[in-house]
Design a protein around this motif. Structure first.
Motif, PDB file in Angstrom:
ATOM      1  N   UNK A 161       0.836  -1.197   0.000  1.00  0.00           N
ATOM      2  CA  UNK A 161       0.000   0.000   0.000  1.00  0.00           C
ATOM      3  C   UNK A 161       0.874   1.252   0.000  1.00  0.00           C
ATOM      4  N   UNK A 162       0.586   2.116  -0.923  1.00  0.00           N
ATOM      5  CA  UNK A 162       1.239   3.419  -0.968  1.00  0.00           C
ATOM      6  C   UNK A 162       0.618   4.291   0.115  1.00  0.00           C
ATOM      7  N   UNK A 163       1.466   4.908   0.950  1.00  0.00           N
ATOM      8  CA  UNK A 163       0.932   5.820   1.963  1.00  0.00           C
ATOM      9  C   UNK A 163       1.006   5.304   3.372  1.00  0.00           C
ATOM     10  N   UNK A 164       1.881   4.360   3.663  1.00  0.00           N
ATOM     11  CA  UNK A 164       2.000   3.793   5.006  1.00  0.00           C
ATOM     12  C   UNK A 164       3.327   4.198   5.632  1.00  0.00           C
ATOM     13  N   UNK A 165       3.263   4.621   6.882  1.00  0.00           N
ATOM     14  CA  UNK A 165       4.477   4.973   7.638  1.00  0.00           C
ATOM     15  C   UNK A 165       4.353   4.347   9.022  1.00  0.00           C
ATOM     16  N   UNK A 166       5.322   3.500   9.370  1.00  0.00           N
ATOM     17  CA  UNK A 166       5.386   2.744  10.636  1.00  0.00           C
ATOM     18  C   UNK A 166       4.014   2.208  11.043  1.00  0.00           C
ATOM     19  N   UNK A 167       3.342   1.568  10.083  1.00  0.00           N
ATOM     20  CA  UNK A 167       2.103   0.863  10.377  1.00  0.00           C
ATOM     21  C   UNK A 167       0.836   1.684  10.300  1.00  0.00           C
ATOM     22  N   UNK A 168       0.934   2.987  10.177  1.00  0.00           N
ATOM     23  CA  UNK A 168      -0.265   3.814  10.081  1.00  0.00           C
ATOM     24  C   UNK A 168      -0.455   4.251   8.627  1.00  0.00           C
ATOM     25  N   UNK A 169      -1.710   4.215   8.180  1.00  0.00           N
ATOM     26  CA  UNK A 169      -1.998   4.581   6.792  1.00  0.00           C
ATOM     27  C   UNK A 169      -2.395   6.049   6.731  1.00  0.00           C
TER      28      UNK A 169
END
Length: 843
Positions: A714-722
């Motif tokens: 998924x594009x747009x995920x950082x350290x588990x948060x979307x």
């Protein structure tokens, strides 16, 4: 009336005496004039002030600084708004270590005193790049010509050898580090000119310097315009200014732009703000990415350090401690920087060090009695006896270099650190401890320490600075090991490898001249440096999500089909309301089997974006918005870095704005070129910058080439948060957590602004604010990117909270009426303040 005439006669006579070389008589005449002035007559005030200012100026030139400071202070009490006089008064107080420099004794507001501070004095006064930039702009607005006719175009001349001109007020002590440079240039490719503003020769150093030049041309007796015309007549391709805003500058020569490319180097360790300076020669440490917005010049980074060195400088015989007045059996800290670089803060740090190392002394230059008295007075305030300060007179260069061998540790100043003097200390084998700050001037010694493989001697706050100094003093064996390392590596480390420095410099100079430089041999060499050799051709997927823009879609598609990189697939996902786009590109589908087209009406923009990704198969991904076009070499240029630099996770370049006919337009804020040459930026540095400034420094997805494995499912995920609104930034940060980024200097993407370009309402902007804060907090929780210094982190956190709260308050009516995002807003505010109070409670 007779008295007025008599006073004016004295003023004029003094000026005449000064011009013909009788300064003592001039001073006497002006002092006499003061006795004739009746200050009860308002019309006499101006004449009295003129006499005071004449006295102050000439006394300063003669280095009679205490008397000069008194004259200027008296003048400012009568007329406080004299910015030129404030400039001299501040600078003299710095030289005399008369603290606080910004004294309230004259009744002048500190803001006015800061505004009156010169660009050079500002380097010592504040570790603040914004203040330094503002000061440089004030100087330029007041002193520098504008709207003059340029003498050259942006085209270099195409000579068989590139003509490099070095411009300096003198080629003597001012340019001592460059002594060996000129003769090391490759004469088969470069012709070296020196344009000298000095009126007199000063052997032997001057002779050594000019002997390395092909042409040494004096411009000291010429006007700025005449000197510029002379430079133009010699068809100089690149002019390197060695003064900047330092003493002796001839900046108005540069205003006429006598050369197509103009660079500043060494003379002034800060931005010049001179509009006709294109570049500053630097390195990634001394001018990191976070400092670049405060430079009007584009950085030209040398790979190791910005400073060249003379390997042939002579060091005299090591003197005895007794001959220099030093005691035996003590640890010798020293600082031979000029006194105007001393500040109460750094001197206080030195006194703390002396207090923690009882058997130690501080060795300083002491060629001014007033400075010695002032420093002793300041030492006593810190509980340090004046007897622990040792002062030495200036001597000739060989003896000066030899003195360093008697010291144990050089303590650098802050915020204006050592430059050439730091190199002198390291050349002599003396370890140097520095505190690097937020400005070029505070980071110079750090650059040099990295170039001699001693990064452990770089600190970033006074607490660590003091602690490291004490630690080294308590472990003399470590000092001895560092000294031996410096001696053993003197002729092999990159700091003192002048030949290698010049080779790198030549490549950098060729890069800024490449667009118009003709000789094929040079073009081939630079192309190899910039592009390297393609080793293989992995599949690259260019993804084009489109919506109701058939004309733009076709143009974008053509730009991909024209790519010089061969192994490309093109994925088009269409969520348009009609079939116009499909009809437009059908001929291309028939002729190009590597194009995949998919249409599904009703998909959201986000779903359309991800549909492209799901349909693709390439190892590398580049999104192409349907209102953008690609440069033909975009993918090839970007893939070079992936194939040759395994730690790279992002390759990007800025987007050039174009009109409907493809003509270049001025860049929008945030879209301009960041680097003049292809530049690698570490992921940690770039991630910290993005989060600290709340700015997308990478660019839109269309500008970036990424690995499929790095963006995940998924594009747009950082350290588990979307993330939705900031999906691109979340993706960039996720990649930068473990990989680095390459900025390509040329515009490889072009885009058109149109009516539908940005229709985000205030609620969307509020959601973006919420997500920015979420990224900030997530990065902190996972120990990624953010500041390690607790105070700096607190300041940044509090600033983000304040900005977010202010944004919410300004839009509270719309938030209330829409009832959209209330829970998220409460959660962000609660989480932010909880984190703030937790950090405040830490010891």
């Amino acid at each position: 009336a007779q008295k007025l005439t008599f006073i004016e006669a004295h003023l004029n006579l003094g000026s005449l005496l000064e011009r013909i070389g009788h300064p003592e008589e001039a001073l006497t005449v002006w002092r006499t004039a003061l006795t004739f002035v009746d200050l009860e007559m308002p019309e006499n005030h101006g004449l009295y002030i003129r006499a005071l200012n004449n006295l102050g100026r000439l006394l300063e030139i003669r280095k009679e600084l205490p008397q000069a400071e008194l004259m200027f202070a008296h003048s400012l009490k009568l007329a406080p708004k004299q910015m030129d006089v404030i400039q001299h008064w501040i600078n003299i107080r710095q030289k005399l270590c008369k603290w606080p420099v910004y004294s309230k004794t004259l009744g002048i507001d500190k803001k006015d005193l800061i505004v009156g501070t010169s660009a050079l004095a500002m380097l010592s006064a504040f570790d603040d790049p914004i203040l330094q930039l503002e000061t440089a702009h004030r100087y330029v607005n007041k002193r520098v010509l504008n709207d003059v006719r340029h003498l050259s175009t942006k085209q270099t001349y195409g000579h068989e050898r590139l003509r490099i001109g070095y411009l300096s007020s003198d080629f003597c002590s001012h340019t001592a580090p460059t002594t060996e440079l000129y003769g090391l240039h490759d004469r088969s490719r470069f012709e070296v000119f020196g344009f000298c503003g000095s009126h007199e020769d000063s052997p032997p150093l001057h002779t050594r310097i000019i002997s390395g030049m092909d042409h040494h041309i004096k411009v000291g007796t010429l006007s700025d315009k005449e000197a510029a015309n002379l430079i133009r007549l010699h068809e100089i391709d690149i002019l390197v200014d060695l003064n900047g805003l330092a003493s002796g500058t001839r900046d108005n020569i540069l205003s006429y732009r006598p050369a197509p490319v103009q660079i500043t180097w060494l003379g002034f360790p800060g931005t010049t703000a001179l509009p006709e300076i294109d570049y500053v020669l630097s390195d990634p440490f001394v001018l990191p990415p976070e400092l670049e917005p405060f430079f009007t010049e584009k950085p030209l980074h040398m790979p190791h350090t910005f400073q060249v060195n003379d390997r042939q400088r002579i060091m005299g015989d090591t003197p005895t401690k007794e001959s220099c007045g030093l005691p035996e059996g003590v640890f010798v800290f020293c600082c031979f920087n000029n006194h105007y670089k001393f500040t109460p803060e750094v001197f206080g740090a030195w006194m703390h060090i002396l207090k923690r190392v009882p058997d130690s002394i501080l060795w300083l230059l002491g060629d001014n009695e007033t400075v010695r008295k002032n420093l002793c007075k300041h030492a006593k305030k810190h509980g340090i006896a004046c007897e622990r300060l040792y002062f030495v007179e200036r001597v000739e260069p060989p003896e000066y270099l030899a003195r360093f061998q008697l010291a144990d540790l050089f303590l650098d100043t802050f915020p204006f650190g050592a430059g050439p003097i730091a190199s002198d200390a390291l050349w002599a084998g003396l370890p140097l401890l520095t505190c690097a700050g937020r400005t070029f001037a505070s980071r110079m010694a750090g650059s040099l320490l990295k170039a001699v493989d001693l990064p452990e001697l770089i600190t970033y706050n006074f607490q660590d600075y003091e602690g490291k100094a004490v630690e080294l003093a308590e472990h003399p064996e470590r000092i001895a090991a560092i000294k031996q390392q410096l001696v053993d590596n003197r002729m092999s480390c990159v700091l003192f490898d002048a030949t290698q420095f010049v080779r790198y410099l030549e490549v950098v100079l060729l890069q800024v001249a490449i667009k118009s430089y003709a000789p094929q041999s040079i073009m081939t060499e630079v192309t190899q440096v910039r592009s390297g050799t393609t080793l293989m051709s992995p599949l690259v997927s260019v993804l084009i999500p489109t919506h109701n823009r058939p004309d733009y879609l076709e143009i974008a598609l053509k730009s991909v089909l024209a790519q010089s990189y061969e192994n490309i697939e093109i994925i088009i996902s269409d969520n348009g309301d009609d079939t116009l786009s499909q009809e437009r590109i059908t001929p291309y589908l028939l002729n190009h089997p590597h194009i995949t087209y998919h249409r599904k009406q009703g998909m959201t923009a986000y779903e359309n974006f991800h549909n492209c990704l799901k349909l693709s198969k390439g190892e590398y991904i580049n999104f192409l918005m349907d209102d953008d076009v690609f440069h033909p070499d975009k993918i090839k240029r970007m893939m070079h870095y992936y194939l040759n630099y395994p730690k790279i996770g992002l390759v990007t370049s800025f987007r050039q704005l174009i009109d409907e006919n493809g003509r270049h337009l001025p860049p929008l804020p945030g879209t301009k070129q960041m680097f003049p040459i292809d530049t690698v930026v570490t992921g940690q540095t770039l991630g910290k910058l993005i989060l600290s400034n709340g700015t997308n420094l990478i660019g839109e997805p269309t500008t970036v080439l990424v690995r499929r494995s790095d963006i995940g499912e998924f594009f747009g995920t950082f350290v588990g948060r979307h993330y939705v609104v900031l999906s691109d930034i979340a993706t960039w940060l996720s990649i930068l957590a473990t990989r680095d980024c390459v900025y390509i200097s040329d515009p490889l993407s072009y885009f058109r602004i149109h009516a539908a370009q940005d229709q985000r309402g205030s609620m969307m902007r509020i959601k973006a604010s919420i997500e920015w804060f979420g990224l900030f907090v997530d990065a902190h929780k996972n120990r990624l990117f953010l500041l390690e210094d607790r105070t700096e982190f607190l300041n940044l956190l509090a600033g983000n909270l304040a900005a977010f709260s202010s944004h919410i308050a300004l839009n509270y009516i719309e938030i209330r009426d829409s009832n959209c995002g209330m829970d998220e807003i409460y959660a962000v505010i609660q989480e932010g303040y909880q984190l703030l109070f937790e950090k405040l409670g830490e010891k």
